[in-house]
Write a protein that holds these residues in place. Sequence first.
Motif, short mmCIF file in Angstrom:
data_model
loop_
_atom_site.label_atom_id
_atom_site.label_comp_id
_atom_site.label_asym_id
_atom_site.label_seq_id
_atom_site.Cartn_x
_atom_site.Cartn_y
_atom_site.Cartn_z
N PHE A 193 -39.08 -71.72 55.52
CA PHE A 193 -37.99 -71.15 56.31
C PHE A 193 -37.71 -69.73 55.84
N ASP A 194 -37.66 -69.54 54.53
CA ASP A 194 -37.40 -68.23 53.95
C ASP A 194 -38.52 -67.24 54.28
N LYS A 195 -39.77 -67.69 54.17
CA LYS A 195 -40.89 -66.78 54.42
C LYS A 195 -40.94 -66.34 55.88
N TYR A 196 -40.61 -67.25 56.78
CA TYR A 196 -40.54 -66.86 58.19
C TYR A 196 -39.46 -65.82 58.41
N LEU A 197 -38.29 -66.02 57.81
CA LEU A 197 -37.19 -65.07 57.98
C LEU A 197 -37.58 -63.68 57.48
N GLY A 198 -38.44 -63.64 56.47
CA GLY A 198 -38.85 -62.37 55.91
C GLY A 198 -39.94 -61.66 56.69
N HIS A 199 -40.49 -62.32 57.70
CA HIS A 199 -41.55 -61.70 58.50
C HIS A 199 -40.93 -60.75 59.53
N PRO A 200 -41.35 -59.50 59.56
CA PRO A 200 -40.72 -58.51 60.45
C PRO A 200 -40.87 -58.81 61.94
N GLU A 201 -41.89 -59.60 62.32
CA GLU A 201 -42.09 -59.90 63.73
C GLU A 201 -41.24 -61.08 64.20
N ILE A 202 -40.70 -61.84 63.28
CA ILE A 202 -39.91 -63.01 63.65
C ILE A 202 -38.47 -62.61 63.96
N VAL A 203 -37.87 -61.86 63.07
CA VAL A 203 -36.46 -61.49 63.21
C VAL A 203 -36.34 -59.99 63.47
N LYS A 204 -35.87 -59.65 64.66
CA LYS A 204 -35.68 -58.25 65.03
C LYS A 204 -34.22 -57.93 65.35
N SER A 205 -33.38 -58.96 65.38
CA SER A 205 -31.95 -58.77 65.60
C SER A 205 -31.22 -59.89 64.89
N ASP A 206 -29.91 -59.72 64.70
CA ASP A 206 -29.16 -60.77 64.01
C ASP A 206 -29.12 -62.06 64.82
N LYS A 207 -29.16 -61.96 66.15
CA LYS A 207 -29.18 -63.17 66.99
C LYS A 207 -30.49 -63.94 66.80
N ASP A 208 -31.57 -63.23 66.50
CA ASP A 208 -32.85 -63.89 66.27
C ASP A 208 -32.79 -64.86 65.09
N VAL A 209 -31.90 -64.61 64.15
CA VAL A 209 -31.79 -65.49 62.99
C VAL A 209 -31.34 -66.88 63.42
N ILE A 210 -30.35 -66.94 64.30
CA ILE A 210 -29.91 -68.24 64.82
C ILE A 210 -31.00 -68.89 65.65
#
Length: 327
Positions: A193-210
Amino acid sequence: MEHNSTFPIKLTELDMLRDEASSYLKSVQWEQGSRAKNKDKDAKDESILLYLSRANSGSSVDITSVSKTILALKKRLLPDSVALPIHLNQTLYAVQEGITLGIWIKDSYYDASGLSSLNENKSALDSNGKREFESKMHTATAFMLFSTAYKILNDLKPFASDDLSVMKQKFAGIPEVSLLSPLKGIACSLFYFDKYLGHPEIVKSDKDVIDFTVVYFEALIGEIQLRKSSLEYTETIEDRTYKLEKSEFAISGWNNVFSGTAKSIEFNKIKFEQIVGNRDAKHFARRLTERMLSYDFTAKKNPFQELGGLCPFLWATEFLVQEKVCL
């Protein structure tokens, strides 16, 4: 199996477990298995699977901190924000509460299944006792992870985007899920879960985190469901319901109310003669509809493929009758 007992999940008992849950978010250690390290090894460097396979950065054991990753996302996405943005805060809190409830569920299973007694006398167990201990440990871990993910989905789905298809396309799955012990189970799931969150292509906005958190823990539930049939000593899971105090949230065995949920679209009913349009176009539309309804599910083809597209609909009906095909 019918659920004939309901047990309350008391808030005061969860309060006593919250510090333990928070400690997992601050720091867990996980050593990737060889299969996870070798996943997609021939892919291009930008592959997410390859990125995950190199997540240990060459070391055998990696220390993961989800809370630090969330703070790093805040600095990257909203550097001018003084406080932690609401979507990041919601996610971090939901994951903490999910883990807290998962620990409670694990402890409850320990007591109900007799795993607590086995654990206390572990050194004196014979071969059958050791096998029972290991089997119950796997089941306890699976149910803990299931409950954790289920609570997270319950808390975050109302805030997630209606359409998660783009995020699901980015998501490459969970390389491995450990059921060896509760500690290893939570460490493994938080690691990826942590490694995915750290990938720049996965999260590009704060809404993407949810959105990603929902996609990830849906996948975790899916992984647990795939392994469910191989688990033993599940009687004390399937015969009861756990209900959170002062809440509608409940866990009934392995039931997942979020499975297959989708928003429905309702169309207004209208008769063909009410359609306003060109006469020839309406005639063509009616004829096309009739011919589509002539599809033969047994032969897996439409008879008009052989009869020709300009044949009257009656010909198709006669053809189907002659062939004794029932529409």
